[in-house]
Design a protein around this motif. Structure first.
Motif, PDB file in Angstrom:
ATOM      1  N   ALA A   1       0.751  -1.214   0.171  1.00 18.17           N
ATOM      2  CA  ALA A   1      -0.345   0.066   0.148  1.00 18.17           C
ATOM      3  C   ALA A   1       0.460   1.164   0.449  1.00 18.17           C
ATOM      4  O   ALA A   1       2.176   1.426   0.273  1.00 18.17           O
ATOM      5  N   GLU A   2       0.027   2.096  -0.603  1.00 15.02           N
ATOM      6  CA  GLU A   2       0.648   3.279  -0.504  1.00 15.02           C
ATOM      7  C   GLU A   2       1.407   4.140   0.998  1.00 15.02           C
ATOM      8  O   GLU A   2       0.160   4.573   1.696  1.00 15.02           O
TER       9      GLU A   2
ATOM     10  N   THR B   1       1.458   6.677   3.273  1.00 14.82           N
ATOM     11  CA  THR B   1       0.429   8.008   3.591  1.00 14.82           C
ATOM     12  C   THR B   1      -1.100   7.886   3.889  1.00 14.82           C
ATOM     13  O   THR B   1      -1.032   8.492   4.100  1.00 14.82           O
ATOM     14  N   THR B   2      -1.243   6.515   2.861  1.00 16.41           N
ATOM     15  CA  THR B   2      -2.645   6.400   3.537  1.00 16.41           C
ATOM     16  C   THR B   2      -2.420   4.566   4.434  1.00 16.41           C
ATOM     17  O   THR B   2      -4.051   5.296   5.209  1.00 16.41           O
ATOM     18  N   VAL B   3      -1.921   4.328   4.933  1.00 14.44           N
ATOM     19  CA  VAL B   3      -1.977   3.170   5.872  1.00 14.44           C
ATOM     20  C   VAL B   3      -1.599   3.588   6.678  1.00 14.44           C
ATOM     21  O   VAL B   3      -1.991   3.425   8.097  1.00 14.44           O
TER      22      VAL B   3
END
Length: 176
Positions: free
Chosen positions: A142-143, A145-147
């Motif tokens: 996952a990226e 900054t999102t998780v």
């Protein structure tokens, strides 16, 4: 203002809590160019200059691994920093000290191994080297900054950290 707590930076907070920060690939950055220029100019002028000791960093992080016993890794991204943290187990063994594998490991990355990214090494690969246990490991594709904010928020709100005494790892390296 009153009783409001002033928040500082992550670096300041780490310093205040005795948490050492390691940046194993620091010179592989634009700052590295400035440090080379700094050394050349200061040496030419016969003045002292800044020196980074990557070997001492690796030794100190290995000392923390040895002192900590059971450890876990929370890795955002990969490359040199990932290997630097994982390799403390191998380094301890080379020094003749039995060190348990990192018991817990989470890596958040957008890289995969098909094209040589992810250093061509998932956490299962790290287990084959005796660095990480596969009992509690998780690759999160996952990226970051999102998780990372979601994971951090969850950990904070669960509150398990509240009953733990601070470790202050920096104290391992203070001279008396």
């Amino acid at each position: 203002e009153g009783n409001a707590k002033k928040e500082g930076s992550l670096i300041q907070t780490a310093y205040e809590l005795g948490v050492p920060i390691f940046c194993p690939a620091f010179v592989d950055s634009s700052a590295g160019f400035g440090l080379v220029k700094h050394q050349k100019e200061r040496a030419a002028a016969g003045q002292p200059y800044m020196m980074l000791d990557a070997i001492a960093d690796f030794r100190e992080l290995t000392d923390i691994k040895i002192a900590a016993g059971t450890t876990g890794l929370f890795m955002v991204g990969g490359g040199v920093p990932k290997n630097f943290a994982q390799d403390t187990v191998v380094c301890a063994e080379i020094l003749g000290i039995e060190a348990d594998m990192h018991k817990y490991a989470v890596q958040i990355t957008v890289a995969d191994v098909r094209d040589g990214a992810c250093s061509s090494s998932t956490l299962k690969e790290a287990a084959s080297w005796g660095k990480v246990s596969t009992t509690y490991e998780q690759m999160v594709f996952a990226e970051a900054t999102t998780v990372v904010p979601l994971i951090g928020s969850d950990a904070y709100h669960r509150g398990a950290w509240k009953g733990r005494a601070p470790r202050r790892w920096q104290s391992l390296f203070e001279t008396k």
